[in-house]
Design an enzyme around this catalytic site. Structure first.
Site, PDB file in Angstrom:
ATOM      1  N   HIS A   1      33.161  14.069  -0.923  1.00  0.00           N
ATOM      2  CA  HIS A   1      34.271  13.172  -1.286  1.00  0.00           C
ATOM      3  C   HIS A   1      34.501  13.113  -2.795  1.00  0.00           C
ATOM      4  O   HIS A   1      35.533  12.599  -3.236  1.00  0.00           O
ATOM      5  CB  HIS A   1      34.005  11.746  -0.782  1.00  0.00           C
ATOM      6  CG  HIS A   1      34.025  11.613   0.702  1.00  0.00           C
ATOM      7  ND1 HIS A   1      35.067  12.071   1.482  1.00  0.00           N
ATOM      8  CD2 HIS A   1      33.123  11.078   1.571  1.00  0.00           C
ATOM      9  CE1 HIS A   1      34.808  11.821   2.760  1.00  0.00           C
ATOM     10  NE2 HIS A   1      33.626  11.232   2.841  1.00  0.00           N
TER      11      HIS A   1
ATOM     12  N   ASP B   1      27.783  13.514  11.111  1.00  0.00           N
ATOM     13  CA  ASP B   1      28.252  12.194  11.540  1.00  0.00           C
ATOM     14  C   ASP B   1      29.336  12.243  12.604  1.00  0.00           C
ATOM     15  O   ASP B   1      29.824  11.196  13.039  1.00  0.00           O
ATOM     16  CB  ASP B   1      28.701  11.358  10.333  1.00  0.00           C
ATOM     17  CG  ASP B   1      29.502  12.136   9.311  1.00  0.00           C
ATOM     18  OD1 ASP B   1      29.849  13.300   9.578  1.00  0.00           O
ATOM     19  OD2 ASP B   1      29.788  11.575   8.237  1.00  0.00           O
TER      20      ASP B   1
ATOM     21  N   ASP C   1      31.631  17.967   8.497  1.00  0.00           N
ATOM     22  CA  ASP C   1      31.429  16.517   8.442  1.00  0.00           C
ATOM     23  C   ASP C   1      32.638  15.839   9.107  1.00  0.00           C
ATOM     24  O   ASP C   1      33.746  16.368   9.077  1.00  0.00           O
ATOM     25  CB  ASP C   1      31.333  16.081   6.974  1.00  0.00           C
ATOM     26  CG  ASP C   1      30.906  14.631   6.811  1.00  0.00           C
ATOM     27  OD1 ASP C   1      29.713  14.402   6.549  1.00  0.00           O
ATOM     28  OD2 ASP C   1      31.775  13.735   6.939  1.00  0.00           O
TER      29      ASP C   1
HETATM   30 ZN   LIG Z   1      30.927  11.953   6.685  1.00  0.00          ZN
END
Ligand SMILES: [Zn+2]
Length: 308
Positions: free
Chosen positions: A126, A244, A163
């Site tokens: 991110h 995740d 992800d």
């Molecule tokens: Zn993540």
């Protein structure tokens, strides 16, 4: 195959305060699982170096580095954003995390190792060129990819991001760089809620709706990532390995299984064998349910090693 496991004890010192999902236990459960299953004995272990400022500056601005340095507290905690907490040791941990990917690149391109997995935190995907966000301080995988291009003279690298959150930082850093193909599956709409850029030759965004599972994920990878990799012919493949999207992980509403993470890793290994002489450097991103995280990282590394 000789696979490097690269980490550093400093990554455990990044303290995000009680109850934060991005915690040091994420690394220790992975390493405990490696020991319990015998995998630890056949991995080659390396301590991550600290990424240097000049290596970080290939993808981040001086203002970003200075801003984080001035924000880091001497004691206690400071917030970078509502989710992203740093302590006195966080930047050291983050420089180890980025340095691990640099070391992975050096080991794999030199031929000393065939592939590398970086078991590091904080995660990175991110983090944009000029801002930290979403648990991420420096963009570890981007720092590694930029190193492969700048220090080793590669011409084309791919970054695969499975992800469950969109790798907005990686996309922003390389959006205008035709040497980097970025492929990302992610729940959408969902955090980080950044607008998706238009499709491009160097960008394959494959959003998944809440409730998506194995079929939707495998279809997206098969129909969109694999042809793009075939066209691009990367000389090295990087993986933003977040776990995740697992159905046991309540961070998201995508429901993948252990088998899906095995399968996608097999696809990446096949693509790397096709154009990249098998060269893969993978780095941990998300994954917060500790049992599924440890199992799926073990499977991911076993597939990289060819011993699953
Ligand atoms: Zn993540």
């Amino acid at each position: 195959m000789a696979i490097a496991y690269i980490s550093h004890r400093d990554c455990l010192l990044h303290d995000t305060a009680d109850g934060h999902p991005e915690c040091a236990r994420r690394i220790t459960v992975i390493e405990d699982r490696f020991i319990a299953t015998g995998l630890s004995d056949i991995l080659r272990h390396f301590d991550a170096p600290l990424a240097t400022d000049s290596q970080l500056l290939r993808v981040h601005t001086q203002g970003h580095l200075d801003g984080l340095a001035s924000l880091a507290p001497k004691t206690g905690y400071e917030r970078v954003d509502p989710d992203t907490i740093i302590c006195a040791d966080s930047l050291t941990a983050a420089k180890r995390a980025a340095g691990a990917v640099i070391a992975g690149v050096d080991l794999v391109i030199s031929g000393e190792m065939e592939a590398a997995f970086c078991g590091v935190r904080p995660p990175g995907h991110h983090a944009e060129s000029r801002r930290a966000m979403g648990f991420c301080l420096y963009n570890n995988i981007a720092v590694g990819a930029a190193h492969a291009l700048a220090a080793h003279g590669l011409h084309r690298v791919a970054i695969i991001d499975f992800d469950v959150h969109h790798g907005n930082g990686t996309e922003e850093i390389f959006k205008d760089d035709d040497r980097v193909l970025f492929c990302s599956t992610f729940q959408h709409p969902f955090y980080p809620f950044t607008a998706l850029l238009e499709p491009a030759d160097n960008r394959v965004n494959t959003p998944l709706q809440a409730g998506a599972g194995s079929d939707e994920f495998r279809t997206a990878v098969t129909e969109q990532w694999l042809p793009a990799l075939q066209r691009f012919q990367p000389e090295m493949i990087f993986v933003s390995a977040g776990f995740d999207a697992h159905r046991d992980d309540d961070m998201s509403n995508v429901s993948l299984t252990d088998g899906d993470f095995q399968w996608v890793t097999e696809q990446i290994v096949a693509a790397a064998a096709d154009s990249a002489s098998g060269r893969i450097v993978s780095a941990l991103e998300g994954g917060y349910e500790l049992n599924s995280l440890a199992r799926c990282v073990e499977t991911h590394v076993r597939v990289l090693m060819g011993v699953h």
